[in-house]
Scaffold this active site. Structure first.
Site, mmCIF file in Angstrom:
data_model
loop_
_atom_site.group_PDB
_atom_site.id
_atom_site.type_symbol
_atom_site.label_atom_id
_atom_site.label_comp_id
_atom_site.label_asym_id
_atom_site.label_seq_id
_atom_site.Cartn_x
_atom_site.Cartn_y
_atom_site.Cartn_z
ATOM 1 N N ASP A 74 0.867 -1.177 0.000
ATOM 2 C CA ASP A 74 0.000 0.000 0.000
ATOM 3 C C ASP A 74 0.908 1.233 0.000
ATOM 4 O OD1 ASP A 74 -1.606 2.172 0.529
ATOM 5 O OD2 ASP A 74 -2.731 1.226 2.143
ATOM 6 N N HIS A 111 -4.826 11.688 14.453
ATOM 7 C CA HIS A 111 -5.863 11.712 13.394
ATOM 8 C C HIS A 111 -7.100 10.886 13.769
ATOM 9 C CE1 HIS A 111 -3.154 13.756 10.749
ATOM 10 N NE2 HIS A 111 -2.290 12.761 10.726
ATOM 11 N N ASP A 167 3.307 18.131 14.623
ATOM 12 C CA ASP A 167 3.308 17.240 13.461
ATOM 13 C C ASP A 167 2.975 18.075 12.223
ATOM 14 O OD1 ASP A 167 2.797 13.944 12.992
ATOM 15 O OD2 ASP A 167 1.844 15.225 11.500
ATOM 16 N N HIS A 169 1.046 17.262 9.784
ATOM 17 C CA HIS A 169 -0.355 17.082 9.382
ATOM 18 C C HIS A 169 -1.277 17.661 10.457
ATOM 19 C CE1 HIS A 169 1.851 13.778 7.386
ATOM 20 N NE2 HIS A 169 0.995 13.958 6.404
ATOM 21 N N ASP A 223 7.624 14.778 11.216
ATOM 22 C CA ASP A 223 7.516 14.939 9.765
ATOM 23 C C ASP A 223 7.552 16.427 9.404
ATOM 24 O OD1 ASP A 223 5.062 15.309 10.967
ATOM 25 O OD2 ASP A 223 4.050 13.725 9.851
ATOM 26 N N TYR A 262 8.930 10.355 9.199
ATOM 27 C CA TYR A 262 9.121 9.246 8.252
ATOM 28 C C TYR A 262 10.481 9.229 7.580
ATOM 29 C CZ TYR A 262 4.277 9.341 9.390
ATOM 30 O OH TYR A 262 3.118 9.365 10.124
#
Length: 340
Positions: free
Chosen positions: A30, A145, A182, A184, A275, A315
């Site tokens: 994925d 999230h 983060d 995001h 990240d 990451y």
């Protein structure tokens, strides 16, 4: 007198890590999820050992979060789905994972997610009881999230949101600051607390005029909370990439810290995604690992130093592990490195 003073003031930095949380991994191909690898945890821990930081921290064991603790934030339906995945084969796991946006289940995911919750709560207990002054929990899966009723963006249970609710209940706290650095937007955390004035949520995130994931209108600057919680949600959406150390410092000095000192939190929780650091394929930002020492140091001035840092994303393994080390060094009170 000085002896009594030192006893009265908590000292020490907790570090919580459990190798078992590396067993959560993607079993099929994925391209969206393949960056969420076990090495995110193990390489960070190895780097902490390399710099002799592990031995300087107070070791606090992880534990499993209880169902009651998870239900402080999540619905029983969500808990039951997560639980049911423990006995599934790969095909079934793949099918249930497809119900969510960017998430994968492994037979050990539920156990790892419970350890992530429990490790976060162990950190809150260590800090609130005065066993330590501050600390970091290296956990996965991450949390910010995930929503009451859904896994989302690599996150199953919202570790930091559960920690905030737990701290309010167990320690009677009335003002908790959550800082989400983060890259995001932690939309799960925003949704959970958007009507709650006892939790001030601050997030900066790559946004690019809603083009960047999770691509939500409510990740923009004008989402400030609802009802009683109006004014207690602060979003700083970056509409371009390449933000550097000076941008991050400006965000802290001009936006977060003035509000945070006025709010006067009793506990600070960091949704600590790296990240947002240099080299990360997700963030594409230019802030160097040293910046996280500075950000941590500023947050240590709040809440009498009661600071809990909980891992979220990150990451690029080298950037991630160096940034984790910089954060822990700041927690330990080491001199803050100069930045250009």
């Amino acid at each position: 007198f000085y002896f009594l003073l030192s006893v009265a003031m908590a000292s020490g930095t907790a570090l919580i890590y459990d190798e078992e949380m590396t067993t959560h991994k993607l079993l099929w191909s994925d391209p969206v999820c393949d960056i969420e690898v076990p090495e995110r945890l193990s390489s960070s821990y190895e780097k902490l050992k390399y710099y002799h930081l592990v031995e300087r921290c107070v070791h606090v064991p992880a534990r499993e979060g209880s169902e009651e603790e998870i239900l402080l934030i999540h619905s029983s339906e969500h808990l039951e789905v997560a639980k049911s995945t423990q006995t599934m084969n790969e095909e079934e796991l793949k099918r249930v994972s497809e119900n969510y946006d960017a998430f994968f289940f492994h037979p050990n995911t539920y156990r790892c997610a419970r350890l992530a919750v429990g490790a976060t709560l162990q950190l809150v207990d260590a800090v609130m009881s005065g066993k330590v002054c501050n600390g970091m929990a290296l956990v996965r899966p991450p949390g910010h999230h995930s929503q009451r009723n859904a896994a989302n963006g690599f996150c199953l249970f919202n570790n930091v949101a559960i920690a905030a609710e737990y701290a309010k209940l167990k320690y009677g706290l009335q003002r908790i600051l959550i800082v989400d650095w983060d890259v995001h937007h932690g939309q799960g955390t925003q949704y959970i607390f958007e009507e709650d004035p006892s939790v001030l949520y601050f997030s900066w995130h790559r946004y690019e005029h809603q083009e960047f994931w999770p691509s939500l209108k409510e990740s923009d600057y004008d989402a400030v909370g609802l009802g009683k919680g109006k004014g207690f949600n602060i979003n700083l959406p970056w509409n371009k990439t390449g933000m550097g150390n000076s941008d991050y410092l400006a965000a802290f000095f001009h936006m977060l810290l003035p509000v945070a000192f006025e709010f006067d939190p009793e506990l600070v929780l960091v949704s600590s995604g790296y990240d947002s650091g240099i080299g990360d394929p997700e963030g594409q930002m230019n802030a160097t690992p040293e910046i996280f020492a500075h950000l941590t140091h500023f947050l240590m001035q709040l809440a009498h130093g009661k600071l809990c840092v909980i891992l979220e994303g990150g990451y690029h393994l080298k950037s991630l592990s160096e940034s984790v080390c910089m954060t822990v060094k700041a927690l330990l009170g080491d001199p803050i490195p100069q930045i250009t």
